[in-house]
Design a protein around this motif. Structure first.
Motif, short mmCIF file in Angstrom:
data_model
loop_
_atom_site.label_atom_id
_atom_site.label_comp_id
_atom_site.label_asym_id
_atom_site.label_seq_id
_atom_site.Cartn_x
_atom_site.Cartn_y
_atom_site.Cartn_z
N GLN A 142 29.75 36.53 -11.94
CA GLN A 142 28.73 37.54 -11.67
C GLN A 142 27.63 37.39 -12.71
N THR A 143 26.37 37.40 -12.26
CA THR A 143 25.24 37.36 -13.19
C THR A 143 24.59 38.74 -13.16
N VAL A 144 24.37 39.30 -14.34
CA VAL A 144 23.82 40.65 -14.47
C VAL A 144 22.71 40.66 -15.50
N THR A 145 21.84 41.63 -15.40
CA THR A 145 20.85 41.90 -16.44
C THR A 145 21.26 43.21 -17.10
N VAL A 146 21.54 43.13 -18.39
CA VAL A 146 22.02 44.29 -19.14
C VAL A 146 20.89 44.77 -20.04
N LYS A 147 20.46 46.00 -19.82
CA LYS A 147 19.40 46.60 -20.63
C LYS A 147 19.94 46.98 -22.00
N PRO A 148 19.07 47.17 -23.00
CA PRO A 148 19.54 47.57 -24.33
C PRO A 148 20.42 48.81 -24.26
N ALA A 149 21.49 48.79 -25.03
CA ALA A 149 22.47 49.87 -25.15
C ALA A 149 23.28 50.09 -23.87
N GLN A 150 23.25 49.14 -22.94
CA GLN A 150 24.06 49.24 -21.73
C GLN A 150 25.10 48.12 -21.73
N ALA A 151 26.07 48.24 -20.80
CA ALA A 151 27.17 47.29 -20.74
C ALA A 151 27.48 46.90 -19.30
N ALA A 152 28.23 45.83 -19.15
CA ALA A 152 28.70 45.38 -17.84
C ALA A 152 30.05 44.71 -18.04
N SER A 153 30.80 44.57 -16.95
CA SER A 153 32.09 43.90 -17.04
C SER A 153 32.43 43.24 -15.72
N LEU A 154 33.40 42.34 -15.78
CA LEU A 154 33.91 41.64 -14.60
C LEU A 154 35.42 41.57 -14.76
N LYS A 155 36.14 41.89 -13.66
CA LYS A 155 37.60 41.88 -13.68
C LYS A 155 38.14 40.83 -12.73
N ILE A 156 39.31 40.31 -13.08
CA ILE A 156 40.06 39.43 -12.19
C ILE A 156 41.53 39.81 -12.31
N THR A 157 42.20 39.93 -11.17
CA THR A 157 43.62 40.26 -11.18
C THR A 157 44.45 38.98 -11.22
N GLY A 158 45.72 39.13 -11.55
CA GLY A 158 46.61 37.98 -11.54
C GLY A 158 46.70 37.34 -10.17
N ALA A 159 46.66 38.17 -9.12
CA ALA A 159 46.69 37.65 -7.75
C ALA A 159 45.44 36.83 -7.45
N GLU A 160 44.26 37.32 -7.87
CA GLU A 160 43.02 36.58 -7.66
C GLU A 160 43.00 35.28 -8.46
N ALA A 161 43.72 35.27 -9.58
CA ALA A 161 43.73 34.11 -10.46
C ALA A 161 44.66 33.01 -9.96
N GLY A 162 45.40 33.27 -8.90
CA GLY A 162 46.28 32.25 -8.34
C GLY A 162 47.65 32.77 -7.97
N GLY A 163 48.02 33.91 -8.52
CA GLY A 163 49.28 34.55 -8.14
C GLY A 163 50.54 33.93 -8.70
N ALA A 164 50.43 32.85 -9.48
CA ALA A 164 51.62 32.22 -10.06
C ALA A 164 52.22 33.15 -11.12
N PHE A 165 53.41 32.79 -11.59
CA PHE A 165 54.07 33.61 -12.61
C PHE A 165 53.14 33.81 -13.80
N ARG A 166 52.43 32.77 -14.18
CA ARG A 166 51.47 32.87 -15.28
C ARG A 166 50.28 31.98 -14.95
N ASN A 167 49.09 32.54 -15.02
CA ASN A 167 47.85 31.82 -14.72
C ASN A 167 47.00 31.76 -15.99
N GLU A 168 46.58 30.56 -16.36
CA GLU A 168 45.72 30.39 -17.53
C GLU A 168 44.27 30.51 -17.08
N ILE A 169 43.56 31.45 -17.70
CA ILE A 169 42.18 31.76 -17.33
C ILE A 169 41.28 31.58 -18.56
N HIS A 170 40.11 31.02 -18.32
CA HIS A 170 39.12 30.85 -19.37
C HIS A 170 37.96 31.81 -19.10
N PRO A 171 37.88 32.91 -19.85
CA PRO A 171 36.74 33.83 -19.68
C PRO A 171 35.50 33.26 -20.38
#
Length: 143
Positions: A67-96
């Motif tokens: 996701q690409t966002v424009t964050v104004k001064p003193a504001q914040a943004a975030s992006l989430k991914i679930t384990g299921a979205e990451a591949g659903g395996a017992f353990r998924n290695e993700i690079h944020p």
């Protein structure tokens, strides 16, 4: 400029896109990873918006979510991914990844963090400390 604790360290970053700010982090199907960005206000830096790309990449380099966002001064943004979205395996290695193009970073004081939490209870299991990035204006960054 990079801020670690209370000490300010100046550095020149000639890359148009800074390298990834975090290493690989593992999540399981019952967890969620959240990548956060805040455009902090500091007296020594004139405020301006931050155009930031928040991205999750797997161990093969495939972008899972972005996701690409424009964050104004003193504001914040975030992006989430679930384990299921990451591949659903017992353990998924993700690079944020947080990417702030140098050409759009004037007045941007981006502080990033990443956390992993239980998707049901919300209990945090991992929190990667913030990284502060402030890039010089594009004209000043060219030799």
């Amino acid at each position: 400029m990079f801020l670690a604790g209370a000490k300010i360290v100046k550095a020149f970053n000639p890359q148009p896109d800074p390298p990834a700010l975090f290493g690989m982090i593992g999540i399981t199907p019952g967890e969620t990873m959240q990548l956060n960005i805040v455009n902090a206000e500091f007296p020594q830096i004139p405020p301006g918006p931050c155009r930031v790309t928040l991205r999750f990449v797997n161990s093969s380099g495939v972008v899972l979510k972005q996701q690409t966002v424009t964050v104004k001064p003193a504001q914040a943004a975030s992006l989430k991914i679930t384990g299921a979205e990451a591949g659903g395996a017992f353990r998924n290695e993700i690079h944020p990844v947080l990417a702030v193009p140098a050409t759009e970073a004037t007045g941007c004081s981006a502080i990033g963090s990443v956390e992993v939490f239980n998707s049901t209870t919300g209990q945090t299991s991992i929190f990667a400390h913030p990284i502060y990035i402030s890039l010089p204006p594009a004209a000043a960054a060219t030799p």
